[in-house]
Design an enzyme around this catalytic site. Structure first.
Site, short mmCIF file in Angstrom:
data_model
loop_
_atom_site.label_atom_id
_atom_site.label_comp_id
_atom_site.label_asym_id
_atom_site.label_seq_id
_atom_site.Cartn_x
_atom_site.Cartn_y
_atom_site.Cartn_z
N ASP A 52 -27.37 -19.37 28.69
CA ASP A 52 -28.04 -18.06 28.62
C ASP A 52 -28.53 -17.60 29.99
OD1 ASP A 52 -27.62 -18.17 25.94
OD2 ASP A 52 -29.72 -17.94 25.37
N HIS A 199 -29.91 -23.43 29.74
CA HIS A 199 -30.17 -22.41 30.77
C HIS A 199 -29.86 -23.04 32.12
CE1 HIS A 199 -32.63 -21.20 27.34
NE2 HIS A 199 -32.58 -19.96 27.81
ZN LIG Z 1 -32.40 -15.73 27.69
#
Ligand SMILES: [Zn+2]
Length: 236
Positions: A52, A199
């Site tokens: 993400d 992430h």
């Molecule tokens: Zn995000």
């Protein structure tokens, strides 16, 4: 005039309602409208790695090199704002055969957003993703995984699938993260059809970047092949 007891009851009902709505907004398995996927029902040993945020110029090339080295395809849920700003990196992701997904334009919480704002966030980001050269279905992942009424409604009315995850080895206390234990968590939880959330795109995510090759090697050792979310969806 309402008496004190009744007031207390009303406040309690309100609190319980708010708590229920908050839990509903965070659910990985349920939303009120449209299609939500947190894991794909398949017997094949396939797993989707999803990353993400971003793209960012600092880390995209390194991530792509690693994926190339291990011959792994992944899905990048990018924001419209960063894709526009770092179009070169977005194009590199697509050129390497990975999937781009829509993670909103500004990465704001979309819980209380109007339909107009939701539409701008999503359509604008889709345009950037197309400009980067991605041609497949554009899947959506909400910022912070949060959705309640309007967002699922908009996604459903425009035939978009909301992609959540069943494995998130990162805690949000990033300082205390240990790459090895993150990898262990993934390898212990993984099942055919799992969707893993990581992430990698910002400076403070060093632990996740270090964990990535350990996760990939571990999944391969367990006989898993890593594919894009769209490819995973075709196997159900
Ligand atoms: Zn995000």
């Amino acid at each position: 005039m309402l008496n004190t007891k009744l007031w207390l009851k009303l406040v309690l009902v309100l609190l319980v309602t708010l708590l229920t709505l908050w839990q509903l907004s965070s659910s990985r398995q349920f939303q009120l409208f449209g299609t939500l996927v947190d894991k794909v029902d398949t017997e094949q040993k396939l797993v989707a790695l999803t990353f993400d945020d971003g793209p960012t110029p600092q880390y995209t090339a390194g991530i792509l090199q690693l994926l190339e080295l291990y011959q792994v395809k992944a899905t990048f849920f990018v924001t419209g704002a960063e894709t526009q700003r770092y179009m070169t990196q977005a194009k590199q992701i697509v050129a390497a055969g990975h999937q781009l997904g829509n993670h909103s334009w500004f990465h704001n919480r979309m819980l209380l957003m109007s339909l107009d704002d939701i539409s701008r966030e999503i359509e604008g980001t889709d345009q950037q993703i197309r400009e980067a050269g991605f041609q497949g279905d554009i899947l959506f992942r909400p910022p912070y995984g949060k959705k309640l009424l309007m967002l699922p409604w908009y996604l459903a009315s425009t035939n978009r699938t909301n992609i959540m995850w069943d494995i998130a080895p990162e805690t949000f206390d990033q300082d205390s993260e240990d790459p090895q234990s993150m990898a262990t968590e993934v390898l212990e939880q993984v099942e055919p059809g799992s969707i893993v959330l990581l992430h990698l795109m910002y400076k403070n995510r060093e632990a996740s970047r270090t964990a990535l090759p350990i996760i990939i090697k571990g999944l391969k050792a367990k006989g898993y092949r890593m594919v894009t979310v769209s490819e995973l969806l075709t196997t159900q």
